[in-house]
Design a protein around this motif. Sequence first.
Motif, PDB file in Angstrom:
ATOM      1  N   GLU C 465      44.655  28.954  40.279  1.00  0.00           N
ATOM      2  CA  GLU C 465      44.212  29.605  41.339  1.00  0.00           C
ATOM      3  C   GLU C 465      43.098  30.425  40.585  1.00  0.00           C
ATOM      4  O   GLU C 465      41.872  30.704  41.692  1.00  0.00           O
ATOM      5  CB  GLU C 465      45.314  30.839  41.589  1.00  0.00           C
ATOM      6  N   LEU C 466      42.758  30.762  39.500  1.00  0.00           N
ATOM      7  CA  LEU C 466      41.770  31.693  38.947  1.00  0.00           C
ATOM      8  C   LEU C 466      40.425  30.718  39.043  1.00  0.00           C
ATOM      9  O   LEU C 466      39.418  31.284  39.341  1.00  0.00           O
ATOM     10  CB  LEU C 466      41.953  32.011  37.705  1.00  0.00           C
ATOM     11  N   ARG C 467      40.758  29.217  38.769  1.00  0.00           N
ATOM     12  CA  ARG C 467      39.609  28.290  38.774  1.00  0.00           C
ATOM     13  C   ARG C 467      39.335  28.141  40.279  1.00  0.00           C
ATOM     14  O   ARG C 467      38.123  27.488  40.367  1.00  0.00           O
ATOM     15  CB  ARG C 467      40.063  27.204  38.106  1.00  0.00           C
ATOM     16  N   SER C 468      40.148  28.507  41.308  1.00  0.00           N
ATOM     17  CA  SER C 468      39.822  27.822  42.654  1.00  0.00           C
ATOM     18  C   SER C 468      38.514  28.557  43.068  1.00  0.00           C
ATOM     19  O   SER C 468      38.463  29.546  43.299  1.00  0.00           O
ATOM     20  CB  SER C 468      40.839  28.069  43.488  1.00  0.00           C
ATOM     21  N   ARG C 469      37.671  27.750  43.790  1.00  0.00           N
ATOM     22  CA  ARG C 469      36.591  28.216  44.289  1.00  0.00           C
ATOM     23  C   ARG C 469      36.586  29.013  45.764  1.00  0.00           C
ATOM     24  O   ARG C 469      36.037  30.012  46.162  1.00  0.00           O
ATOM     25  CB  ARG C 469      35.681  27.084  44.531  1.00  0.00           C
ATOM     26  N   ALA C 470      38.111  28.485  46.323  1.00  0.00           N
ATOM     27  CA  ALA C 470      38.223  29.013  47.635  1.00  0.00           C
ATOM     28  C   ALA C 470      38.614  30.646  47.625  1.00  0.00           C
ATOM     29  O   ALA C 470      38.306  31.452  48.288  1.00  0.00           O
ATOM     30  CB  ALA C 470      39.494  28.418  48.352  1.00  0.00           C
ATOM     31  N   THR C 471      39.150  30.917  46.438  1.00  0.00           N
ATOM     32  CA  THR C 471      39.569  32.298  46.209  1.00  0.00           C
ATOM     33  C   THR C 471      38.722  33.074  45.436  1.00  0.00           C
ATOM     34  O   THR C 471      39.023  34.324  44.837  1.00  0.00           O
ATOM     35  CB  THR C 471      41.127  32.358  45.830  1.00  0.00           C
ATOM     36  N   ARG C 472      37.592  32.672  45.039  1.00  0.00           N
ATOM     37  CA  ARG C 472      36.628  33.208  43.907  1.00  0.00           C
ATOM     38  C   ARG C 472      36.430  34.614  44.606  1.00  0.00           C
ATOM     39  O   ARG C 472      36.326  35.641  43.548  1.00  0.00           O
ATOM     40  CB  ARG C 472      35.435  32.418  43.876  1.00  0.00           C
ATOM     41  N   THR C 473      35.587  34.828  45.656  1.00  0.00           N
ATOM     42  CA  THR C 473      35.158  36.178  46.098  1.00  0.00           C
ATOM     43  C   THR C 473      36.469  37.162  45.998  1.00  0.00           C
ATOM     44  O   THR C 473      36.193  38.045  45.647  1.00  0.00           O
ATOM     45  CB  THR C 473      34.764  36.091  47.837  1.00  0.00           C
ATOM     46  N   ARG C 474      37.504  36.703  46.472  1.00  0.00           N
ATOM     47  CA  ARG C 474      38.606  37.639  46.459  1.00  0.00           C
ATOM     48  C   ARG C 474      38.831  37.982  45.055  1.00  0.00           C
ATOM     49  O   ARG C 474      39.349  39.188  44.860  1.00  0.00           O
ATOM     50  CB  ARG C 474      39.799  36.777  47.239  1.00  0.00           C
ATOM     51  N   ALA C 475      38.808  37.006  44.256  1.00  0.00           N
ATOM     52  CA  ALA C 475      39.211  37.380  42.711  1.00  0.00           C
ATOM     53  C   ALA C 475      38.208  38.333  42.250  1.00  0.00           C
ATOM     54  O   ALA C 475      38.687  39.403  41.566  1.00  0.00           O
ATOM     55  CB  ALA C 475      39.429  36.015  41.916  1.00  0.00           C
ATOM     56  N   ALA C 477      36.070  40.337  43.830  1.00  0.00           N
ATOM     57  CA  ALA C 477      36.695  41.774  44.545  1.00  0.00           C
ATOM     58  C   ALA C 477      37.592  42.308  43.677  1.00  0.00           C
ATOM     59  O   ALA C 477      37.476  43.796  43.521  1.00  0.00           O
ATOM     60  CB  ALA C 477      36.710  41.576  46.100  1.00  0.00           C
ATOM     61  N   LEU C 478      38.755  41.680  43.605  1.00  0.00           N
ATOM     62  CA  LEU C 478      39.946  42.662  43.105  1.00  0.00           C
ATOM     63  C   LEU C 478      39.680  42.984  41.472  1.00  0.00           C
ATOM     64  O   LEU C 478      39.755  44.010  41.207  1.00  0.00           O
ATOM     65  CB  LEU C 478      41.252  41.425  42.945  1.00  0.00           C
ATOM     66  N   ALA C 479      38.850  42.110  40.598  1.00  0.00           N
ATOM     67  CA  ALA C 479      38.513  42.403  39.552  1.00  0.00           C
ATOM     68  C   ALA C 479      37.430  43.567  39.269  1.00  0.00           C
ATOM     69  O   ALA C 479      37.432  44.282  38.552  1.00  0.00           O
ATOM     70  CB  ALA C 479      37.940  41.189  38.656  1.00  0.00           C
ATOM     71  N   SER C 480      36.543  43.577  40.507  1.00  0.00           N
ATOM     72  CA  SER C 480      35.472  44.726  40.517  1.00  0.00           C
ATOM     73  C   SER C 480      36.289  45.823  40.774  1.00  0.00           C
ATOM     74  O   SER C 480      35.928  46.953  40.167  1.00  0.00           O
ATOM     75  CB  SER C 480      34.610  44.268  41.394  1.00  0.00           C
ATOM     76  N   THR C 481      37.188  45.709  41.686  1.00  0.00           N
ATOM     77  CA  THR C 481      37.796  47.307  42.040  1.00  0.00           C
ATOM     78  C   THR C 481      38.460  47.665  40.729  1.00  0.00           C
ATOM     79  O   THR C 481      38.427  48.886  40.548  1.00  0.00           O
ATOM     80  CB  THR C 481      38.970  46.964  43.144  1.00  0.00           C
ATOM     81  N   ALA C 482      39.142  47.123  40.069  1.00  0.00           N
ATOM     82  CA  ALA C 482      39.793  47.472  38.727  1.00  0.00           C
ATOM     83  C   ALA C 482      38.837  47.902  37.785  1.00  0.00           C
ATOM     84  O   ALA C 482      38.946  48.899  37.081  1.00  0.00           O
ATOM     85  CB  ALA C 482      40.603  46.218  38.329  1.00  0.00           C
ATOM     86  N   ALA C 483      37.711  46.949  37.705  1.00  0.00           N
ATOM     87  CA  ALA C 483      36.776  47.246  36.610  1.00  0.00           C
ATOM     88  C   ALA C 483      35.941  48.872  37.002  1.00  0.00           C
ATOM     89  O   ALA C 483      36.080  49.567  36.072  1.00  0.00           O
ATOM     90  CB  ALA C 483      35.733  46.279  36.574  1.00  0.00           C
TER      91      ALA C 483
END
Lengths: 196, 243, 842
Positions: C465-475, C477-483
């Motif tokens: 799922e982490l490698r999936s391009r489809a969910t990249r923006t989402r991932a 975005a989530l990591a950015s929020t946390a960061a």
Amino acid sequence: MSGLSTRHVVLGLLVERPGYGYDLQQRIDARLGFLGLAESAVYKILERLEAEGWIEETGTRRIGATRRGAPRVMYRATPLGRERFRAWIAAPCERAVLRDELQAKLNVAEPDDLPELLAGAEAQARACLAELATLSRPALASVAEPEVPWRDAATMMVDDFRVRSLQTLVDWLDAICELMEERIRRASRPAPPVPR
Amino acid sequence: MTPLLELRAVSRSYWRGLHEMRVLDDVSLEVHAGEMVGVYGQRGAGKTTLLRIAAGFESPDGGTVSYAGTDLARCSRRQLARLHREQIGWVERDGPQSGDLPMRTYVALPLYRHHGPVEAQRRAVAALARVGAGEAAELPWASLSDTARALVAIAHALVREPRLLLVDDPTAGLGILDRERVVGLLRSAAQDAGLAVVMAVPDMPAMLQAHEVRALSRGRLLAPADRDARGAVIPFPGSQRSA
Amino acid sequence: MRLSSLLHLYRVRLRARAMQELLAVAGIAVGVGLMFAALVANTSLLGAQRELDVGTQGKARLLVVARGPEGLDERLVPAVRRIDGVAAVSTMLIVPATVAGPTGERSVFLVSGDMRLARNAGVMVRRFTRQVGGTRVVGAHALAMTAPLADALHLDLGSVVRLQAAGHSVDIPLGAELRRSDYGKLVDSPFVLAPPPLAQRVSDMRGRMSRIVVSVRPGRETAVRRALRALAPDANVERADSDAAAFERAAVPITRTTAVFSVFAAFVGFLFAFTAVLLTVPQRRRFIADLRMAGHEPWVTLQLLLFDALVLGVAGSLLGLLSGYLAIRHLIEIVPSILTYAFPIGERVSVRWQSVVTAVAAGLLAACCAVLLPLRGALARGDATAHGRHSGFGPGGGMAALACATLAIAAWLIARAPQATTLSFSLLTASLLLLLPASLRVATGVFEALTRTLRTPVPTLASLELRSRATRTRAVALASTAAIAVYATVGLEGAHADLRRGLLAAATATDANGDVWVTFPGATNALATVPFPVPAGTLAKLRGLPDVSHVSVYRGSFLEVGIYRAWVQAPPGSARTMVAASQILHGDAAMAARRLREGGWVVLSTAIADTLRVRVGDPVTLPTPVPQRLRVAAVSTNLDWPAGAIVLNARDYARAWSRPAPSALLIEVAQGASPAGVAAAVRRALPPRMPALVETRAERIARHVAVARDALARIDQVSALVLIAALAAIVGAIGGVIWQRRPAIARLKVHGYPEHELWRALLLENALLLGTGCGVGAAFGLLGQILFTRGMQTLTDLPEVYVPAGVTAAGILLLMTGVAVAMIALPGWLAVRVRPAPGGAG
């Protein structure tokens, strides 16, 4: 034509309504033209059916100005004939075999003939399209409508079979052409890559 | 009379790694107003590519595509968008990507440019009713039957009152009755409304409704043989004559 | 496209994705709220004093203000009135005091006006005059108090209040309550009003006043000012708004500190808003494809997107303004109470339109950026039917390289150019965001390498799922929020701790001068700035107590130096510490201490030294009641007092101020004796009616710890707010993401993966995602801390002690990741219970 019993077809027409030779031949031609029955063949069949007791003469009738002006012998199905006819309808059908000259040519051709076979196959496909164009536009859905006369519905269904046969033929031609083309290509290449 | 849609010597290849896949090879086709052309081809024969190129969604590698005498390659993106919005109806069975839209909104999408929401929706509902999918108006795509989807797709194309309808495999998954209904609808769009219709279907019986039939085989578009050449064919078994 | 169409399309789409949209709105709201709260906290501080000036002084043009707490002689008034060009004159007394009621004691300012000249005075004095004059407590012996204060002390009209001011304690009835309906926002300031004779008696200021309010005929200001100066050479002549100006000065370090924190908080808010909207990108991308298929040009799509952004932005901003306002009312203390020691102001929220506009604009900008940026590819693409391709945060080493370059520049700036705080801060944040996609890739790679040999599909599912391009923006975005959340909190908390350490070090050094302190009571006197009369013989009496080894006099007050209200500390020459060595910025600490003990020298804080244009060794004349010529021994930090500090010998102080009452008595305890015991003895030895607070050193230090904490309360609160906002943003983002994942999970279930494995994979994946984000954020947060600490020191002169906030960072990292993973657990479990479904996009 071994599988298709023309006797039963003629019998069926007489079960439908009484008729005479020429009339029967016309009715066959209209509905089952592909059988290609000649009038003389119809008379032969009538004789055999009468001999077996499946039909009987109901007399002669003079109808308009017919050829030779001869009176027509009218036939109708006997109770035995009706029984036989029902039995035939209910019996399992023989399967027709699609035959095509191309099949024969494929069997006897040499590898060098591949380009010509390809051209022939393509021409065959185009001919199928042309034949398609000759078929009437079906309203196949109307088969389901009880108001539509049964005879018309039957014709539509038989035509549908012809269309589907054409589709099978075209698909088959497409497939063998692709394979033959690939064969020609690989033959012209010294070291063909093996993808699999 | 210039044809409404004209493809001239169109070719298109896709590259899969080093392997060139020739999808279309020297394809020419003319479609006039009021005419329905059926393109028969098995799945993967390149029907969709042909339609996409005809619609201007894709550019051919070679050859030209003209719509009403205009070369699509010379159209700006803006002009193309306008064509798609007003003249060319595209019928596909994928439905909206926003799976949650009710169908009356989806069908109305092309209209929002020039109409207010009330009018756009009214027309959309009318279009749905015309194709016999009125009950789908409030439903999302996901809850539609295959038949309803085909009808909605046609309504979505027809709502803009186009001149050309490009139809990609409208009968997939349909029963025989629904197939007849959908293809009959397209036929009457050409016959009665005077649209030019190109329908690509992997289904020969559907071809019977078309005025013209072509077959797409190995990238080439085959036309029916001339009547004179018919002798070369072995006809249907046992048949000696045409109906 | 028509507006009605835009609205309609928005509404139709909203129905199905209300949840997502709501989360995006919430994200923007969190961001805007944070920003708004931070901005309002700053502006309110300044607004409060302006209200007060108009309230007490009316529109008078000039003030004659006493330089010391001893005030001005009332006999000056007739002379002032005789000056040509003076239209009217009134007098005012403002002294620190405490009031006590049944439920406690409050530090207030005792204000008194000249009733005969009420016409000239401000609304507050005027109304008070009328009110008192019209009731049964005419002319008298009565006190007026703001209604909130009276309520807090459970006082009713007529009940007896104990009022303590310098030297005296009296019990008087409450004669009037000042209501909000009459006095507006003024009632939030900590005041009591008393008729002048009473006020003067209680504050030991018979015949004296703190200031004379002069209204001037048009055009005569310069002449009057000159005449006033000649008449009262030991007083300051200022414009009527000087208090506000002085307050603004005093507040500068605090506003600046808070401003730095606020800007940061605002920025964090912006990013939260941005990432929240980023989560809705896939849905919007699909709709763009539909519009393109329907034959709409890119600019129509753009209209629609902008409308989306507008709705999101406006809704989020409004909600944000509301939540920000609530946060201010309930979480943030507007006026740090340390400032109330010198300025008579109270708590009040003042919302300026600029704050509203800024916050809303930022919310809209965040929404627009977040809606448009990831879709620019989809908008520009000519091919309408090509869908599912993503152009958002593509992989690309270019971005990582850019991130490294930005980081390098930021690091260089941090090391070499500490004054460029804003620039380096922006660069640092930019590099953090740019580095995240690459960090995620690296983390995923490492994770895969580590779990390659495990015999469970869980890690594979997670990395799939982490490698999936489809969910990249989402991932991302989530990591950015946390960061960003961790980055912000670590940076803020670290800098905050540095500041607190610095303040405490400065405060405790002075406290060490006495084992027991005697001062005027009241919270506002924490800095020992209120002189109080010590009856004759008291010192001798205290010296005679057992276990007392030494008693000395400490002096101190506030002094107006230019625009600063500086804190004056005057320890006796015998004090252990004249000034803490750690606070000296320029000059030799030991020598400075020696010179202070000798007398004739003074230590000034940077701002004061700059105002007086002096450097170490220069002679300086301070604007004291009796100006004295001294020399600068050293330049120090502001010793905790935001407006600046002055340290001199108590003897020098006594000469420079004409009525040198002590501000504190310092008592040293004999070796081995208990300070608490001595403190008790001292309390018994003092006259019973004398208002005095006796504290041991430990008690005083404890009080200063509280004061230091209080000075930073707003930063505390801002930083708590950021933490809360961060958690809210993460929780919101995760909630949205998990629910979007259900179709993907349904597809995996077709392959027969059991629920518990899918659940674990989900947890693992998000833990990895958030862990990476938080980790990168923490690392950058430590850099941010250096930046903040440095930046604040240059901006504010506040004493700071830098210690890397490693523990804080680790704590926050664990807290954030832990909370986030815990938040996923339940919705994740619910999400994996979805029915298996092949293919379909749901």
